[in-house]
Design a protein around this motif. Structure first.
Motif, short mmCIF file in Angstrom:
data_model
loop_
_atom_site.label_atom_id
_atom_site.label_comp_id
_atom_site.label_asym_id
_atom_site.label_seq_id
_atom_site.Cartn_x
_atom_site.Cartn_y
_atom_site.Cartn_z
N LEU A 186 2.37 -9.34 -8.16
CA LEU A 186 2.56 -8.63 -8.47
C LEU A 186 4.15 -8.45 -8.32
CD1 LEU A 186 3.06 -5.63 -9.59
CD2 LEU A 186 2.22 -4.65 -6.85
N ALA A 187 4.96 -8.48 -8.64
CA ALA A 187 6.35 -8.32 -8.98
C ALA A 187 7.48 -7.12 -9.32
CB ALA A 187 7.07 -9.87 -9.38
N ILE A 188 7.93 -7.35 -8.35
CA ILE A 188 9.03 -6.10 -8.39
C ILE A 188 10.16 -6.44 -8.49
CG2 ILE A 188 9.68 -3.28 -7.66
CD1 ILE A 188 6.63 -3.58 -6.21
N TRP A 237 1.29 4.35 -5.44
CA TRP A 237 0.16 3.52 -5.78
C TRP A 237 0.17 2.47 -5.94
CZ3 TRP A 237 2.25 -1.10 -8.03
CH2 TRP A 237 3.55 -0.61 -8.43
N ILE A 238 1.36 1.37 -5.36
CA ILE A 238 1.29 0.51 -4.53
C ILE A 238 -0.21 0.21 -2.85
CG2 ILE A 238 3.37 0.16 -2.82
CD1 ILE A 238 4.67 -2.34 -4.37
N LYS A 239 -0.07 0.61 -2.41
CA LYS A 239 -1.04 0.85 -1.00
C LYS A 239 -1.90 1.11 -1.98
CE LYS A 239 1.97 3.98 0.70
NZ LYS A 239 2.16 4.39 1.98
N ASP A 240 -2.38 1.37 -3.32
CA ASP A 240 -3.87 1.49 -3.31
C ASP A 240 -4.74 0.70 -3.38
OD1 ASP A 240 -5.81 2.46 -5.76
OD2 ASP A 240 -4.32 2.96 -6.96
N TYR A 287 3.84 -0.53 4.14
CA TYR A 287 2.69 -1.30 4.50
C TYR A 287 2.01 -2.17 4.20
CZ TYR A 287 -0.21 -3.75 8.34
OH TYR A 287 -0.58 -4.62 9.24
N LEU A 288 1.94 -3.21 3.71
CA LEU A 288 1.21 -4.39 2.85
C LEU A 288 0.08 -5.09 3.98
CD1 LEU A 288 4.12 -5.57 0.56
CD2 LEU A 288 2.53 -4.01 0.15
N GLY A 289 -0.16 -5.43 4.77
CA GLY A 289 -1.14 -5.91 5.87
C GLY A 289 -2.68 -5.43 5.57
#
Length: 126
Positions: free
Chosen positions: A5-7, A18-21, A43-45
């Motif tokens: 994924l590149a934003i 949705w990015i934490k979905d 938080y993507l951890g």
């Protein structure tokens, strides 16, 4: 089943939920680039397969690493970023705090680069 994924050039102040979905649980690589007005990083951890995280040119972000309250079934805290190997933070001129890391987070980390983050002086551990 998305793995990368590149934003780039995101114009908002914060990212959509949705990015934490959980549907993104197969992500291996995330690049967030040139989202200059955005003032928070989700938080993507908790992403179990994430190996590469590149965050750059986010000039309004002051904090990185806010932890969710995820727990494993035995009541212990799951490690944050369990598969992350490479973390690059670059050109985040307002970044001051790295919050919420715990002993055991980043167990696979082998490369860390923090560059052009002149205000980052505090890393808080829990």
């Amino acid at each position: 089943s998305i793995q990368e994924l590149a934003i780039q050039n995101y114009p908002g102040n914060s990212f959509p939920n949705w990015i934490k979905d959980s549907g993104l649980c197969m992500l291996v690589s995330i690049t967030i680039d040139n989202s200059q007005d955005c003032n928070e990083i989700p938080y993507l951890g908790d992403l179990p397969c994430l190996k590469f995280l590149f965050i750059q040119k986010m000039y309004a972000v002051e904090n990185f690493g806010q932890r969710s309250n995820s727990l494993t079934t035995d009541g212990k805290h799951a490690p944050g970023f369990p598969s992350l190997e490479i973390l690059n933070l670059w050109e985040m001129y307002s970044l001051q705090f790295w919050n919420g890391t715990r002993y055991g987070d980043f167990p696979q980390l082998r490369g860390l680069s923090i560059s052009r983050c002149p205000k980052l002086t505090v890393i808080h551990r829990k």
